[in-house]
Motif scaffolding. Structure first.
Motif, PDB file in Angstrom:
ATOM      1  N   ILE A  21     -68.142 -45.860  79.742  1.00  0.00           N
ATOM      2  CA  ILE A  21     -67.680 -45.867  78.354  1.00  0.00           C
ATOM      3  C   ILE A  21     -66.169 -46.033  78.285  1.00  0.00           C
ATOM      4  O   ILE A  21     -65.648 -46.758  77.427  1.00  0.00           O
ATOM      5  CB  ILE A  21     -68.123 -44.568  77.651  1.00  0.00           C
ATOM      6  N   ALA A 227     -72.599 -48.958  77.115  1.00  0.00           N
ATOM      7  CA  ALA A 227     -71.202 -48.514  77.015  1.00  0.00           C
ATOM      8  C   ALA A 227     -70.471 -49.181  75.859  1.00  0.00           C
ATOM      9  O   ALA A 227     -69.632 -48.563  75.198  1.00  0.00           O
ATOM     10  CB  ALA A 227     -70.476 -48.783  78.330  1.00  0.00           C
ATOM     11  N   GLN A 230     -70.989 -47.387  72.552  1.00  0.00           N
ATOM     12  CA  GLN A 230     -70.179 -46.178  72.422  1.00  0.00           C
ATOM     13  C   GLN A 230     -68.710 -46.538  72.190  1.00  0.00           C
ATOM     14  O   GLN A 230     -68.017 -45.911  71.375  1.00  0.00           O
ATOM     15  CB  GLN A 230     -70.331 -45.302  73.671  1.00  0.00           C
TER      16      GLN A 230
END
Length: 260
Positions: A21, A227, A230
């Protein structure tokens, strides 16, 4: 639609940005004009992120790489001091780095508890303290990366879940304290995400496969996130165009907390 250069002239620190992330977030900030501070422990991964940034035509003058463990106060000092020395300012702090436990010990042991709390809570508390004088000058923003597990028990690794619950309230407390300085503090509660973080928990390969297949089916949206999904939330909350949100914990978890 977000402006392509809404972070132009801004300086962003993302801890734990050599993978997952954090990596997805640092690439997005840079694409939108920010000077970025990449942090991690793996030299190979840090070099890979820098290569990706250069591949996006990000000038090398806009990239600072800092290696080191966040349990080390010297690393925390360097993250803030070297950023301000290099760029002359700090606008956004993304506290993304976290550990799931301590390698080689029972996750629920006191040793495991201490290791997790030092990185997942104490380091963030101290980084915010170090960053505050600089963020006050820029009317900056802090985003802490928490988890849906902050609101759900995880008996197999209790310290991690507990640390994220603590991080939620840390976020609210600092948001209240720093509001008078015009510094916004929020958190993103990431749900199950396809990164190597779970692998680092030391689980057997079969257990990890089970999580991303069978457990993911219990999420109302029927899948794990990636990822980039996010990072999209993180970047939008940190954006200078987001001027009125503070003290919020925004869950990006596919609805897992509302059940199936």
């Amino acid at each position: 639609m977000a402006s392509a250069n809404r972070f132009e002239g801004k300086v962003v620190v993302v801890t734990g940005s050599s993978a997952g992330i954090g990596r997805a977030s640092i690439l997005r900030f840079a694409k939108e004009g920010a000077s970025v501070v990449v942090h991690g422990q793996s030299k190979e991964k840090l070099e890979s992120v820098k290569k990706d940034l250069l591949g996006l035509k990000v000038d090398e003058s806009r990239i600072l790489v800092i290696a080191g463990s966040l349990e080390d106060e010297a690393t925390q000092n360097r993250l803030i001091d070297e950023t301000v020395k290099r760029f002359g300012r700090l606008d956004i702090l993304i506290n993304n780095a976290a550990i799931p436990g301590k390698a080689g010990c029972d996750p629920n042991s006191m040793e495991g508890f201490d290791a997790v709390m030092i990185v997942n809570v104490r380091a963030i508390y101290r980084l915010i303290q170090l960053a505050t004088p600089h963020l006050e000058k820029t009317k900056g923003s802090i985003v802490n990366i928490t988890s849906d597990l902050s609101e759900r028990p995880m008996t197999g690794s209790m310290p991690y879940s507990i640390s994220k619950a603590a991080l939620n309230h840390l976020t609210r407390n600092f948001a209240r304290l720093l509001a008078e300085k015009n510094i916004r503090v929020n958190a993103v509660g990431a749900g199950l995400t396809e990164t190597d973080f779970i692998t680092r928990m030391g689980m057997p390969k079969e257990a990890i496969t089970h999580i991303f297949t069978e457990v993911a089916k219990t999420i109302p949206l029927q899948r794990a996130s990636n990822a980039d999904e996010q990072a999209e939330m993180i970047v939008n909350i940190a954006s200078p165009t987001n001027t009125y949100m503070t003290g919020s914990i925004v869950f990006n978890d596919g609805g897992i907390r509302i059940g199936n």
